[in-house]
Design a protein around this motif. Structure first.
Motif, short mmCIF file in Angstrom:
data_model
loop_
_atom_site.label_atom_id
_atom_site.label_comp_id
_atom_site.label_asym_id
_atom_site.label_seq_id
_atom_site.Cartn_x
_atom_site.Cartn_y
_atom_site.Cartn_z
N PHE A 4 0.82 -1.20 0.00
CA PHE A 4 0.00 0.00 0.00
C PHE A 4 0.87 1.26 0.00
N LEU A 5 0.53 2.20 -0.86
CA LEU A 5 1.13 3.53 -0.79
C LEU A 5 0.43 4.33 0.31
N LYS A 6 1.19 5.17 1.00
CA LYS A 6 0.60 6.04 2.02
C LYS A 6 0.48 7.48 1.55
N ASN A 7 1.46 7.96 0.81
CA ASN A 7 1.46 9.35 0.39
C ASN A 7 0.66 9.53 -0.90
N VAL A 8 -0.61 9.19 -0.81
CA VAL A 8 -1.56 9.34 -1.91
C VAL A 8 -2.92 9.65 -1.31
N TRP A 9 -3.83 10.14 -2.15
CA TRP A 9 -5.20 10.39 -1.73
C TRP A 9 -6.04 9.13 -1.95
N TYR A 10 -6.73 8.70 -0.91
CA TYR A 10 -7.65 7.57 -1.01
C TYR A 10 -9.09 8.08 -0.86
N GLN A 11 -9.97 7.56 -1.68
CA GLN A 11 -11.38 7.91 -1.55
C GLN A 11 -11.96 7.16 -0.36
N ALA A 12 -12.50 7.92 0.59
CA ALA A 12 -13.14 7.31 1.77
C ALA A 12 -14.60 7.01 1.50
N GLY A 13 -15.20 7.74 0.56
CA GLY A 13 -16.60 7.51 0.25
C GLY A 13 -17.14 8.65 -0.60
N TRP A 14 -18.44 8.63 -0.81
CA TRP A 14 -19.12 9.68 -1.55
C TRP A 14 -19.68 10.73 -0.61
N SER A 15 -19.72 11.98 -1.05
CA SER A 15 -20.28 13.05 -0.22
C SER A 15 -21.70 12.71 0.22
N ARG A 16 -22.44 12.08 -0.67
CA ARG A 16 -23.83 11.74 -0.34
C ARG A 16 -23.88 10.74 0.81
N ILE A 28 -9.04 1.87 5.92
CA ILE A 28 -8.30 2.18 4.69
C ILE A 28 -6.85 1.80 4.91
N ILE A 29 -6.31 0.94 4.05
CA ILE A 29 -4.97 0.36 4.17
C ILE A 29 -4.69 -0.07 5.62
N GLY A 30 -5.67 -0.72 6.22
CA GLY A 30 -5.51 -1.26 7.56
C GLY A 30 -5.75 -0.30 8.69
N GLN A 31 -6.05 0.96 8.38
CA GLN A 31 -6.23 1.99 9.41
C GLN A 31 -7.71 2.33 9.54
N PRO A 32 -8.30 2.22 10.74
CA PRO A 32 -9.70 2.61 10.91
C PRO A 32 -9.84 4.13 10.88
N PRO A 253 -7.97 0.29 -0.95
CA PRO A 253 -7.70 -0.95 -0.21
C PRO A 253 -8.18 -0.83 1.25
N GLU A 254 -8.84 -1.86 1.71
CA GLU A 254 -9.19 -1.97 3.12
C GLU A 254 -8.13 -2.79 3.85
N SER A 255 -7.83 -3.94 3.29
CA SER A 255 -6.81 -4.84 3.83
C SER A 255 -6.14 -5.54 2.64
N THR A 258 -9.28 -7.25 1.00
CA THR A 258 -10.60 -6.61 0.93
C THR A 258 -10.43 -5.18 0.41
N THR A 259 -11.45 -4.72 -0.34
CA THR A 259 -11.35 -3.44 -1.04
C THR A 259 -12.69 -2.71 -1.01
N HIS A 260 -12.62 -1.38 -0.89
CA HIS A 260 -13.78 -0.54 -1.10
C HIS A 260 -13.76 -0.10 -2.57
N TYR A 261 -14.74 -0.54 -3.34
CA TYR A 261 -14.79 -0.30 -4.78
C TYR A 261 -15.84 0.79 -5.03
N PHE A 262 -15.37 1.96 -5.52
CA PHE A 262 -16.26 3.09 -5.78
C PHE A 262 -16.42 3.27 -7.29
N ILE A 263 -17.66 3.44 -7.73
CA ILE A 263 -17.98 3.56 -9.15
C ILE A 263 -18.89 4.77 -9.35
N CYS A 264 -18.60 5.56 -10.37
CA CYS A 264 -19.51 6.62 -10.78
C CYS A 264 -19.55 6.66 -12.30
N SER A 265 -20.66 6.18 -12.87
CA SER A 265 -20.85 6.17 -14.31
C SER A 265 -21.65 7.42 -14.71
N THR A 266 -21.13 8.16 -15.69
CA THR A 266 -21.80 9.37 -16.16
C THR A 266 -22.01 9.30 -17.67
#
Length: 338
Positions: A4-16, A28-32, A253-255, A258-266
């Motif tokens: 896992f890279l640490k010095n990057v932006w990870y999406q935690a979720g959608w604003s909604r 996220i990468i093992g960190q709650p 990445p969660e672990s 395991t992964t949080h997969y975010f999709i936005c189709s436009t």
């Protein structure tokens, strides 16, 4: 070496998600991590763990920009500072980790590495999301029990669509002309299918034509954000910018498995066509939730706790883009480890 890279932006979720639930609690990468809105409405992110008895702060309550531990009542701001201790003085030991947080492209982004390097300009440009009304979007958050790199491989090699998504979006990728390249640290893969019979999900875009020219391009941004553009026009017709539909596939990445997969189709067309929206929503959910996810999870079970590369998989020409991504990631991980 960490995967896992640490010095990057990870999406935690959608604003909604944040607005609907009042918080986002994800590992996220093992960190709650707990995300909530500060008193001024901006998002803040802290470690989801009270420093007293290590209870998850997400099991408490949030009000006026303060999260209060549901176990013993300690309160914390989005900066990580303890602002309430019903049991005595507030000491420096009660301060908790806080993470740089940005709200952009209708998503919440967190930085778990060196805060001094958290430049918002490093967030991929996903302006197509901002420019598309919600009526022309399909947005998903899909937890998947698989290594995030397997999910990246899945998008960088779209030939699987002809077999896994045969009744919706597949049938043209194996025969399409395929290219891939590295450009400014990004990996770009393209599929160009000419004079083909369009799969069901593409037919409304070319009707009444019987055959279509279908173009697909995926651009990978480290560590796992991919922008997929696709267009379908009647065979022989010139593609215009307004013909291209853009989709974000972002793997947080969660672990290790395991992964949080975010999709936005436009899409930039048929913006108010409710019938088309319903059809596309159904087709995409079938492809992602009912077809991709089960196969990826079975793949992970087959691999177990091994790294797929250590099991010496046979590589085919269709793996070229995915291999390029893995090489780029290996170089980034090695550089960060130093």
């Amino acid at each position: 070496m960490s995967r896992f890279l640490k010095n990057v932006w990870y999406q935690a979720g959608w604003s909604r998600e944040l607005d609907d639930a009042g918080q986002i609690a994800r590992t996220i990468i093992g960190q709650p991590v707990l995300v909530f809105r500060n008193a001024d409405g901006t998002p803040g992110a802290v470690v989801d763990r009270c420093p007293h008895r290590l209870a998850p702060l997400s099991a408490g309550r949030i009000a006026d920009g303060v999260v209060t531990c549901g176990y013993h009542g300690l309160g914390f701001s989005g900066s990580g500072a303890c602002v309430r201790n019903p049991h005595g003085p507030i000491t420096s030991a009660l301060h908790i980790a806080a993470y740089p947080t940005v709200e952009r492209h209708r998503a919440i982004w967190v930085w778990l590495g060196d805060a001094a390097k958290a430049d918002p300009a490093l967030i991929p440009d996903l302006g197509f999301i901002d420019q598309t009304p919600e009526s022309a979007q399909v947005t998903l958050a899909m937890p998947t029990a698989a290594d995030y790199r397997l999910l990246v491989d899945n998008i960088m090699d779209l030939s699987h669509a002809d077999f896994l998504h045969a009744t919706t979006i597949g049938g043209i990728m194996v025969e399409a002309r395929k290219t891939s390249r590295v450009e400014d640290g990004k990996v770009i893969a393209t599929w160009d299918a000419r004079d083909c019979v369009p799969p069901p999900a593409f037919r409304p875009m070319v009707h009444p034509a019987e055959c279509a020219d279908i173009w697909t391009e995926v651009t990978w941004h480290a560590p796992a954000a991919m922008v997929l553009g696709t267009s379908a026009v009647p065979a022989g017709q010139t593609q215009a910018p307004g013909d291209i539909a853009w989709t974000l596939h972002n793997m947080t990445p969660e672990s290790a498995t395991t992964t949080h997969y975010f999709i936005c189709s436009t899409r930039p067309f048929l913006l108010d066509d409710a019938e088309f929206s319903q059809m596309l929503n159904k087709a995409l959910r079938q492809a992602f939730e009912d077809e991709d996810k089960p196969m990826l999870q079975r793949q992970q079970l087959s691999i177990g706790n091994n790294d797929i590369d250590d099991l010496n998989p046979v590589l085919l020409p269709i793996d070229a883009a995915a291999v390029r991504v893995r090489r780029q990631m290996a170089a980034l991980l090695a550089a960060e480890a130093q």
